[in-house]
Motif scaffolding. Structure first.
Motif, PDB file in Angstrom:
ATOM      1  N   ALA A   1      91.862 -52.713   5.686  1.00  0.00           N
ATOM      2  CA  ALA A   1      91.789 -52.319   7.095  1.00  0.00           C
ATOM      3  C   ALA A   1      90.445 -51.680   7.446  1.00  0.00           C
ATOM      4  CB  ALA A   1      92.922 -51.342   7.418  1.00  0.00           C
ATOM      5  N   GLY A   2      89.659 -51.334   6.434  1.00  0.00           N
ATOM      6  CA  GLY A   2      88.370 -50.691   6.682  1.00  0.00           C
ATOM      7  C   GLY A   2      88.514 -49.276   7.197  1.00  0.00           C
ATOM      8  N   THR A   3      89.513 -48.547   6.689  1.00  0.00           N
ATOM      9  CA  THR A   3      89.761 -47.191   7.166  1.00  0.00           C
ATOM     10  C   THR A   3      89.916 -46.210   6.007  1.00  0.00           C
ATOM     11  OG1 THR A   3      92.148 -47.524   7.231  1.00  0.00           O
ATOM     12  CG2 THR A   3      90.919 -47.981   9.272  1.00  0.00           C
ATOM     13  N   ALA A   4      89.813 -44.943   6.355  1.00  0.00           N
ATOM     14  CA  ALA A   4      90.117 -43.837   5.449  1.00  0.00           C
ATOM     15  C   ALA A   4      90.941 -42.841   6.252  1.00  0.00           C
ATOM     16  CB  ALA A   4      88.846 -43.186   4.947  1.00  0.00           C
ATOM     17  N   ARG A   5      91.724 -42.045   5.546  1.00  0.00           N
ATOM     18  CA  ARG A   5      92.522 -40.996   6.185  1.00  0.00           C
ATOM     19  C   ARG A   5      92.318 -39.689   5.442  1.00  0.00           C
ATOM     20  NH1 ARG A   5      96.213 -42.575   9.927  1.00  0.00           N
ATOM     21  NH2 ARG A   5      96.599 -44.789  10.049  1.00  0.00           N
TER      22      ARG A   5
END
Length: 176
Positions: free
Chosen positions: A107-111
């Protein structure tokens, strides 16, 4: 004149609060990582955040792993004297927790689970917490840029705003 000064002070406090919250990811920063086989020397993160013309930044904070592995950032390597977190505009910031990051490369994300930060200017101190912050990866690098988020005041002066919102793009992380 007195009213204008007070209004400026409240506006400045809101800016301080936003800067403080973003600085933690700050946050304030940018993110670039090497391969998952990187050594501990490569497990670092730099951060930069700009709010109301002031910036907070740090370099080479230690992380427990490299992306896309889940990791935590060691606050003692961000906060002084162990780290080099510095802010402009007469603001001092302290990260109160070790933020945990998880990554979704598809998804090309970080949290980030939680950011807990305190900001001080003169005699005024404000502490804020934000949860569930989402970051978007910049292309194929390990630079992550924040999505908009709101942090709630957990303690501090009555002059501190009850919450602050950090607009998208005002903080980034660079993992290396």
């Amino acid at each position: 004149m007195r009213h204008i000064t007070h209004g400026t002070r409240i506006s400045r406090l809101a800016g301080i609060a936003t800067l403080v919250v973003a600085a933690a990811f700050t946050g304030t920063g940018t993110a670039l990582a090497h391969s998952t086989g990187a050594s501990a020397v490569d497990q670092k993160v730099d951060g930069v955040m700009v709010v109301a013309g002031n910036s907070c930044s740090w370099t080479n904070a230690s992380t427990s792993a490299v992306p896309p592995n889940a990791l935590t950032v060691d606050r003692t390597t961000i906060n002084t004297p162990g780290g080099n977190l510095a802010c402009g505009g007469g603001i001092a910031a302290t990260l109160n927790n070790n933020p945990a990051f998880t990554f979704d490369d598809a998804a090309g994300t970080a949290r980030t689970d939680l950011i807990d930060i305190t900001g001080r200017q003169s005699f005024i101190s404000c502490r804020y917490k934000a949860t569930g912050i989402v970051w978007d990866r910049d292309a194929t690098s390990r630079k992550y840029i924040n999505r908009s988020f709101t942090a709630a005041k957990t303690s501090g002066s009555f002059l501190c705003p009850g919450s602050v919102t950090t607009p998208a793009g005002d903080a980034s992380m660079l993992f290396h």
